[in-house]
Design a protein around this motif. Structure first.
Motif, PDB file in Angstrom:
ATOM      1  N   ARG A   1       0.856  -1.181   0.000  1.00 22.82           N
ATOM      2  CA  ARG A   1       0.000   0.000   0.000  1.00 22.82           C
ATOM      3  C   ARG A   1       0.896   1.236   0.000  1.00 22.82           C
ATOM      4  N   LEU A   2       0.724   2.069  -1.020  1.00 22.83           N
ATOM      5  CA  LEU A   2       1.548   3.255  -1.200  1.00 22.83           C
ATOM      6  C   LEU A   2       0.662   4.475  -1.390  1.00 22.83           C
ATOM      7  N   SER A   3       1.235   5.638  -1.114  1.00 20.60           N
ATOM      8  CA  SER A   3       0.553   6.900  -1.367  1.00 20.60           C
ATOM      9  C   SER A   3       1.001   7.423  -2.730  1.00 20.60           C
TER      10      SER A   3
ATOM     11  N   LYS B   1       8.496   7.709 -11.632  1.00 24.90           N
ATOM     12  CA  LYS B   1       7.120   8.136 -11.908  1.00 24.90           C
ATOM     13  C   LYS B   1       6.500   8.944 -10.778  1.00 24.90           C
ATOM     14  N   TYR B   2       6.872   8.659  -9.529  1.00 26.91           N
ATOM     15  CA  TYR B   2       6.258   9.341  -8.396  1.00 26.91           C
ATOM     16  C   TYR B   2       7.354   9.807  -7.437  1.00 26.91           C
TER      17      TYR B   2
ATOM     18  N   PHE C   1       4.151  14.284 -18.784  1.00 29.19           N
ATOM     19  CA  PHE C   1       3.291  13.264 -18.181  1.00 29.19           C
ATOM     20  C   PHE C   1       2.827  13.677 -16.780  1.00 29.19           C
ATOM     21  N   LEU C   2       3.243  14.850 -16.328  1.00 28.83           N
ATOM     22  CA  LEU C   2       2.937  15.275 -14.961  1.00 28.83           C
ATOM     23  C   LEU C   2       1.438  15.531 -14.807  1.00 28.83           C
TER      24      LEU C   2
ATOM     25  N   LEU D   1       7.977  11.424 -15.074  1.00 30.90           N
ATOM     26  CA  LEU D   1       7.353  11.779 -13.801  1.00 30.90           C
ATOM     27  C   LEU D   1       5.867  12.097 -13.976  1.00 30.90           C
ATOM     28  N   GLU D   2       5.037  11.459 -13.145  1.00 27.85           N
ATOM     29  CA  GLU D   2       3.597  11.676 -13.176  1.00 27.85           C
ATOM     30  C   GLU D   2       3.086  12.442 -11.968  1.00 27.85           C
ATOM     31  N   SER D   3       3.843  12.424 -10.877  1.00 27.02           N
ATOM     32  CA  SER D   3       3.410  13.112  -9.663  1.00 27.02           C
ATOM     33  C   SER D   3       4.621  13.691  -8.947  1.00 27.02           C
TER      34      SER D   3
END
Length: 273
Positions: free
Chosen positions: A77-79, A119-120, A165-166, A142-144
């Motif tokens: 479980r990740l944020s 990516k995060y 992709f952000l 990077l998405e977040s």
């Protein structure tokens, strides 16, 4: 654990772990295959571990992952993008670093920009200072990006607009200044991405910028109003009180000298006489 060369997931979140991640180590290439590092909500201090960022090979270039039973049934479980999510499969393209909610200090090292397939990234709720490195614009996957609730200052680098992709950006509650970039993905972010930075101006904020230096027109207006109140305004008050005092003394003197009410002197007949 740095010597576990096949380690791909390291989740330490929500414990009471402490210590300094940046202390020297004899491990030459730590965590070369690590894809997931979550040490959030602990008590780590010191600067960000730059020696990790330059050796996370699985976050710098794609690494083929064998199709084994563990990867098909992994559960963590990740944020991600501000929400807790249950991950049940580790794809070779899935990479994340979460060091939020610790006591980390110092600057964000430019070497973090080498993590081109990360990516995060979440470094929020620490005590990080200095500028946002322009090299973060090299993290093309990077998405977040969450850098909120730190003490970062300076401008928002225009290089971040290269992050096509952000989808999630949070720079709130820092000391950032200047005009907010508005090209590409940045045109999609709302006020909550920037709130708590009193020096920022431009869309999507209502605070407008001057064309020259990016200084907020609203801030300039507030300064002018302050100068009026603090300067011209108090002078008028002092002059008014001073004039009234002089006139009052003069009228009192005339009453005493004439020995009769001043109202008669000026042709005013009091009611009841």
């Amino acid at each position: 654990m740095e010597e576990l060369r096949e380690l791909r997931v390291l989740v330490l979140r929500s414990n009471k772990f402490g210590g300094n991640m940046s202390l020297p180590s004899r491990t030459k290439f730590p965590f070369p295959r690590l894809q997931v590092l979550d040490a959030s909500h602990n008590d780590y201090l010191g600067s960000l571990p730059q020696r990790y960022f330059i050796n996370f090979r699985a976050m710098i270039e794609p690494i083929e992952i064998e199709n084994d039973e563990f990867l098909r049934n992994v559960e963590m479980r990740l944020s991600l993008k501000g929400q807790d999510q249950l991950i049940t499969r580790l794809l070779d393209t899935f990479t994340t670093i979460d060091l939020s909610s610790n006591r980390l200090t110092g600057t964000i090292p430019p070497s973090m920009g080498n993590l081109k397939i990360l990516k995060y990234l979440n470094l929020s709720h620490n005590n990080l200072t200095g500028h946002i490195p322009s090299s973060l614009g090299n993290m093309s996957e990077l998405e977040s990006l969450d850098l909120s609730t730190n003490k970062l200052d300076g401008d928002i680098p225009s290089e971040l607009t290269r992050l096509t992709f952000l989808a999630k950006l949070n720079l709130s509650m820092n000391n950032l200044v200047g005009q907010i970039p508005r090209s590409k993905q940045f045109s999609t972010f709302e006020n909550d991405s920037y709130m708590g930075n009193l020096g920022l101006c431009g869309l999507p904020l209502t605070r407008k910028c001057n064309e020259g230096d990016g200084k907020s027109m609203q801030t300039a207006k507030e300064e002018v109003e302050y100068e009026f109140i603090d300067g011209f305004g108090w002078r008028c008050v002092v002059m008014g009180y001073g004039s009234g005092f002089v006139v009052g003394i003069g009228i009192g003197y005339m009453i005493i000298r004439s020995g009769r009410p001043i109202c008669f002197k000026f042709g005013v007949i009091p009611v009841g006489t």
